[in-house]
Motif scaffolding. Structure first.
Motif, PDB file in Angstrom:
ATOM      1  N   ALA A 179      74.279  14.153  47.526  1.00 33.79           N
ATOM      2  CA  ALA A 179      74.092  13.892  48.871  1.00 33.79           C
ATOM      3  C   ALA A 179      72.940  13.668  49.045  1.00 33.79           C
ATOM      4  O   ALA A 179      71.730  14.076  48.303  1.00 33.79           O
ATOM      5  CB  ALA A 179      74.277  15.023  49.461  1.00 33.79           C
ATOM      6  N   ILE A 180      72.338  12.670  49.878  1.00 36.46           N
ATOM      7  CA  ILE A 180      71.052  12.123  50.519  1.00 36.46           C
ATOM      8  C   ILE A 180      70.817  12.485  52.018  1.00 36.46           C
ATOM      9  O   ILE A 180      71.278  12.151  53.160  1.00 36.46           O
ATOM     10  CB  ILE A 180      70.937  10.820  50.171  1.00 36.46           C
ATOM     11  CG1 ILE A 180      71.063  10.481  49.023  1.00 36.46           C
ATOM     12  CG2 ILE A 180      69.740  10.623  50.800  1.00 36.46           C
ATOM     13  CD1 ILE A 180      71.417   8.769  48.803  1.00 36.46           C
ATOM     14  N   PHE A 184      71.431  17.814  54.738  1.00 34.51           N
ATOM     15  CA  PHE A 184      72.005  18.661  53.545  1.00 34.51           C
ATOM     16  C   PHE A 184      72.286  19.786  53.543  1.00 34.51           C
ATOM     17  O   PHE A 184      72.652  20.763  53.438  1.00 34.51           O
ATOM     18  CB  PHE A 184      73.553  17.473  52.447  1.00 34.51           C
ATOM     19  CG  PHE A 184      73.950  16.695  53.087  1.00 34.51           C
ATOM     20  CD1 PHE A 184      75.278  16.933  53.358  1.00 34.51           C
ATOM     21  CD2 PHE A 184      73.459  15.700  53.233  1.00 34.51           C
ATOM     22  CE1 PHE A 184      76.387  16.003  54.090  1.00 34.51           C
ATOM     23  CE2 PHE A 184      74.679  14.064  53.540  1.00 34.51           C
ATOM     24  CZ  PHE A 184      75.748  14.788  53.353  1.00 34.51           C
ATOM     25  N   VAL A 185      70.589  19.932  53.232  1.00 37.13           N
ATOM     26  CA  VAL A 185      70.017  20.983  52.369  1.00 37.13           C
ATOM     27  C   VAL A 185      70.168  21.919  53.827  1.00 37.13           C
ATOM     28  O   VAL A 185      70.631  23.098  53.210  1.00 37.13           O
ATOM     29  CB  VAL A 185      68.427  20.678  52.224  1.00 37.13           C
ATOM     30  CG1 VAL A 185      67.768  21.959  51.852  1.00 37.13           C
ATOM     31  CG2 VAL A 185      68.484  19.815  51.293  1.00 37.13           C
ATOM     32  N   GLU A 196      69.076  27.422  47.046  1.00 41.86           N
ATOM     33  CA  GLU A 196      68.165  26.625  46.346  1.00 41.86           C
ATOM     34  C   GLU A 196      68.740  26.972  44.855  1.00 41.86           C
ATOM     35  O   GLU A 196      67.810  28.091  44.325  1.00 41.86           O
ATOM     36  CB  GLU A 196      67.503  26.152  46.817  1.00 41.86           C
ATOM     37  CG  GLU A 196      67.121  25.550  48.225  1.00 41.86           C
ATOM     38  CD  GLU A 196      65.982  25.708  48.655  1.00 41.86           C
ATOM     39  OE1 GLU A 196      64.721  25.853  48.153  1.00 41.86           O
ATOM     40  OE2 GLU A 196      65.445  24.135  49.561  1.00 41.86           O
ATOM     41  N   ARG A 197      68.661  26.293  43.814  1.00 41.96           N
ATOM     42  CA  ARG A 197      68.476  26.468  41.792  1.00 41.96           C
ATOM     43  C   ARG A 197      67.107  26.427  41.977  1.00 41.96           C
ATOM     44  O   ARG A 197      66.270  27.061  40.886  1.00 41.96           O
ATOM     45  CB  ARG A 197      69.374  26.163  41.257  1.00 41.96           C
ATOM     46  CG  ARG A 197      69.228  27.062  40.084  1.00 41.96           C
ATOM     47  CD  ARG A 197      69.798  28.769  40.250  1.00 41.96           C
ATOM     48  NE  ARG A 197      69.435  28.749  38.408  1.00 41.96           N
ATOM     49  CZ  ARG A 197      70.944  28.947  37.649  1.00 41.96           C
ATOM     50  NH1 ARG A 197      71.529  28.252  38.026  1.00 41.96           N
ATOM     51  NH2 ARG A 197      70.575  29.144  36.105  1.00 41.96           N
ATOM     52  N   PHE A 224      63.379  16.807  45.363  1.00 39.34           N
ATOM     53  CA  PHE A 224      65.031  16.804  44.371  1.00 39.34           C
ATOM     54  C   PHE A 224      66.006  18.656  44.543  1.00 39.34           C
ATOM     55  O   PHE A 224      64.530  19.063  44.236  1.00 39.34           O
ATOM     56  CB  PHE A 224      64.351  15.699  43.565  1.00 39.34           C
ATOM     57  CG  PHE A 224      64.283  15.170  42.599  1.00 39.34           C
ATOM     58  CD1 PHE A 224      65.436  13.896  43.003  1.00 39.34           C
ATOM     59  CD2 PHE A 224      62.991  14.467  43.027  1.00 39.34           C
ATOM     60  CE1 PHE A 224      64.964  12.565  43.332  1.00 39.34           C
ATOM     61  CE2 PHE A 224      62.733  12.880  42.921  1.00 39.34           C
ATOM     62  CZ  PHE A 224      63.391  12.478  42.522  1.00 39.34           C
ATOM     63  N   VAL A 225      66.498  18.600  45.569  1.00 37.70           N
ATOM     64  CA  VAL A 225      67.004  19.884  45.434  1.00 37.70           C
ATOM     65  C   VAL A 225      68.040  20.404  44.102  1.00 37.70           C
ATOM     66  O   VAL A 225      69.537  18.872  44.557  1.00 37.70           O
ATOM     67  CB  VAL A 225      66.526  20.219  46.865  1.00 37.70           C
ATOM     68  CG1 VAL A 225      67.717  22.103  46.849  1.00 37.70           C
ATOM     69  CG2 VAL A 225      65.918  20.602  47.025  1.00 37.70           C
ATOM     70  N   LEU A 226      68.764  21.046  43.878  1.00 31.33           N
ATOM     71  CA  LEU A 226      69.774  21.160  43.435  1.00 31.33           C
ATOM     72  C   LEU A 226      70.152  22.613  44.137  1.00 31.33           C
ATOM     73  O   LEU A 226      69.595  24.235  43.971  1.00 31.33           O
ATOM     74  CB  LEU A 226      69.800  21.935  42.180  1.00 31.33           C
ATOM     75  CG  LEU A 226      71.511  22.111  41.166  1.00 31.33           C
ATOM     76  CD1 LEU A 226      72.365  21.800  41.830  1.00 31.33           C
ATOM     77  CD2 LEU A 226      71.338  22.795  39.812  1.00 31.33           C
TER      78      LEU A 226
END
Length: 265
Positions: A179-180, A184-185, A196-197, A224-226
């Motif tokens: 996702a961009i 979304f976060v 958030e990992r 950048f987020v996972l």
């Protein structure tokens, strides 16, 4: 695995086609919208919703979008091609319409959003296309936002977006959805219990990493987020005021971020 999903999407299409005004009036997305008018501007509600694009059984990556933007003129509810139209069969071919094709593939077929996706996940098979889902399938000329505290909206998104998305991830070349956008976060963390990992940004990244700089010579503001919830993962990236993928100067960082994800159990 997706037989019921296709049937549901075809039924939703038929509901829209038979009575576009009533479909919009009774739609959970419009009921939960912060600014209802943005769906009605230039009669966007009379153009075919995009419930999904691509083949969830065989795809390069699973992509999450907010909504499909302005519709192509050929997808108005009165278009004769919609007589006996099978939405799912057509959507699996990916994409729908000329503007959608340009957005995904660029002018020469190897640019646009798809090129970024292929580079990110290391996909060299250009015949393999993404499987894309919209948080909201209704077209709009601008994004007005949704009230995600609405329980009916949450149920709709869980059933028609996240459930097929994460099932399709196992059929893709990446073990995460993509996702961009910062939205979304917020959506995933605040309303769907994702955590958030891994997070990299200009102030928080491996020390041996050369973070790209902007025109003023300062570190570029890009994150950048996972995000994770159980076995479900979403790779998300965003920058202030932008809904675009990172520039080429972030390629190496993207690749390193994906490699870090691969190391995680």
């Amino acid at each position: 695995m997706f037989k019921q999903f296709y049937a549901d999407c075809n039924q939703r299409f038929n509901d829209w086609k038979s009575a576009p005004d009533n479909y919009a009036k009774n739609n959970v997305y419009i009921a939960a919208s912060i600014r209802k008018s943005f769906f009605y501007k230039d009669n966007q509600h009379k153009y075919m919703p995009e419930f999904f694009l691509g083949d969830p059984d065989c795809c390069s990556a699973v992509i999450l979008n907010l909504n499909p933007g302005t519709a192509d003129s050929g997808f108005h509810c009165n278009d004769p091609k919609f007589n006996n139209y099978d939405y799912s069969a057509n959507a699996k071919k990916f994409p729908l319409g000329t503007s959608g094709s340009k957005w995904w593939f660029g002018e020469n077929g190897k640019e646009g959003r798809n090129a970024w996706i292929n580079n990110l996940i290391g996909n060299n098979d250009w015949n393999l296309k993404p499987f894309a889902l919209e948080i909201c399938p209704l077209h709009s000329k601008s994004w007005g936002g949704l009230d995600y505290t609405n329980n009916n909206l949450q149920a709709e998104i869980a059933k028609y977006v996240f459930d097929p998305a994460f099932k399709a991830v196992s059929n893709s070349k990446a073990d995460f959805a993509i996702a961009i956008g910062k939205d979304f976060v917020k959506i995933l963390k605040e309303h769907f219990d994702f955590k958030e990992r891994l997070v990299w940004n200009k102030n928080n990244h491996p020390q041996n990493m050369a973070w790209p700089k902007n025109k003023k010579g300062n570190p570029t503001d890009r994150t950048f987020v996972l995000l994770e919830k159980g076995n479900n993962r979403v790779f998300c990236t965003y920058a202030p005021g932008s809904n675009r993928p990172p520039g080429k100067n972030f390629r190496e960082i993207e690749h390193q971020f994906v490699e870090e994800i691969k190391k995680m159990v």
